[in-house]
Design a protein around this motif. Structure first.
Motif, PDB file in Angstrom:
ATOM      1  N   ARG A  11       0.845  -1.184   0.000  1.00 51.87           N
ATOM      2  CA  ARG A  11       0.000   0.000   0.000  1.00 51.87           C
ATOM      3  C   ARG A  11       0.883   1.237   0.000  1.00 51.87           C
ATOM      4  NH1 ARG A  11      -4.642  -1.805   3.604  1.00 51.87           N
ATOM      5  NH2 ARG A  11      -3.791  -0.501   5.269  1.00 51.87           N
ATOM      6  N   GLY A  55      -6.945   3.587  -1.399  1.00 56.37           N
ATOM      7  CA  GLY A  55      -6.048   2.541  -0.928  1.00 56.37           C
ATOM      8  C   GLY A  55      -4.745   3.017  -0.323  1.00 56.37           C
ATOM      9  N   ARG A  63      -7.454   3.885   7.511  1.00 54.68           N
ATOM     10  CA  ARG A  63      -6.178   4.114   6.826  1.00 54.68           C
ATOM     11  C   ARG A  63      -5.678   5.546   7.022  1.00 54.68           C
ATOM     12  NH1 ARG A  63      -8.743   0.415   3.254  1.00 54.68           N
ATOM     13  NH2 ARG A  63      -9.698   2.015   1.938  1.00 54.68           N
TER      14      ARG A  63
END
Length: 260
Positions: free
Chosen positions: A63, A84, A119
């Motif tokens: 990532r 992402g 994230r």
């Protein structure tokens, strides 16, 4: 837009969370409003996502990382997290940090946004110091910086004597710079949320220092958000630009992203 200096911004809270009140105006972050933009067909067209993505896709399981050096209300970072990226956000203004921390907290509690928000890691502190620490190979962020998850505790107010933890800092793949736009003469050109943020945080006073600190951290690319017709940050011509109706993303490509 010229704020009324006689009106003091006040942080308030109710059942909905924390919000900023300035006179009759109110500001509260809400990432759920961005969900239509995170649908795959829409997300791929987002300028900030296109600016941050490398031409060559990363290896499976890797990532890409983003350091958002000027987080503000975190909307671009939310879109990058939806695409992402793992995003670390820095915000130096305590009030804006509190607003954004509460926005992320609420997003983590919402099943529609929790995966994206997971994230995002928010730190209260000076991103210039953090980027210089990366360049110097210092093993962690100073203890004067506070993370939303409380993994880094605030200690000394003197940054020169700040202690460091054992966590390492690696160069991010992308650094996002969104210094506050200068005020426009016509208030109608400025969205309400940016009018309110102008009460708290002035436009960037040293563009050269911000950009050079970002360069020193050796990201693969630097993405800079600017007004559509605004000048280049610190006069630095980008590798390429992506233009929207009101904003432009200038991209400095420094090197290829290193695959693991």
């Amino acid at each position: 837009m010229s704020p009324d200096n006689n009106i003091e911004p006040v942080l308030c809270s109710d059942a909905s969370g924390i919000y900023l009140s300035v006179g009759e105006k109110h500001l509260q972050g809400d990432f759920s409003r961005l969900l239509p933009r995170t649908a795959e067909n829409n997300l791929n067209g987002e300028l900030v996502v296109r600016a941050a993505r490398p031409k060559k896709a990363p290896a499976d399981g890797h990532r890409l990382t983003v350091l958002d050096a000027t987080a503000g209300m975190g909307e671009d970072s939310f879109l990058l997290a939806a695409a992402g990226f793992d995003v670390t956000l820095y915000e130096r203004d305590h009030t804006i940090y509190q607003l954004l921390a509460d926005t992320i907290r609420r997003a983590l509690m919402d099943s529609a946004t929790c995966e994206i928000a997971s994230r995002m890691s928010l730190i209260e502190g000076d991103s210039i110091g953090a980027m210089r620490a990366i360049a110097a190979g210092i093993p962690s962020v100073p203890s004067t910086e506070k993370s939303q998850s409380d993994t880094v505790a605030a200690a000394s107010a003197d940054s020169d004597s700040a202690s460091f933890s054992n966590e390492t800092i690696s160069s991010p793949d992308v650094i996002l710079l969104d210094p506050m736009f200068p005020e426009r003469k016509k208030s109608g050109l400025v969205k309400k949320k940016f009018q309110l943020i102008h009460y708290l945080e002035a436009p960037c006073s040293d563009e050269e220092e911000l950009l050079e600190s970002a360069r020193s951290a050796c990201p693969a690319r630097i993405v800079i958000k600017r007004p559509a017709r605004g000048p280049f940050l610190a006069g630095q011509k980008p590798s390429f630009s992506l233009n929207g109706k009101t904003v432009r993303y200038d991209v400095l490509v420094l090197h290829d992203i290193v695959q693991p």
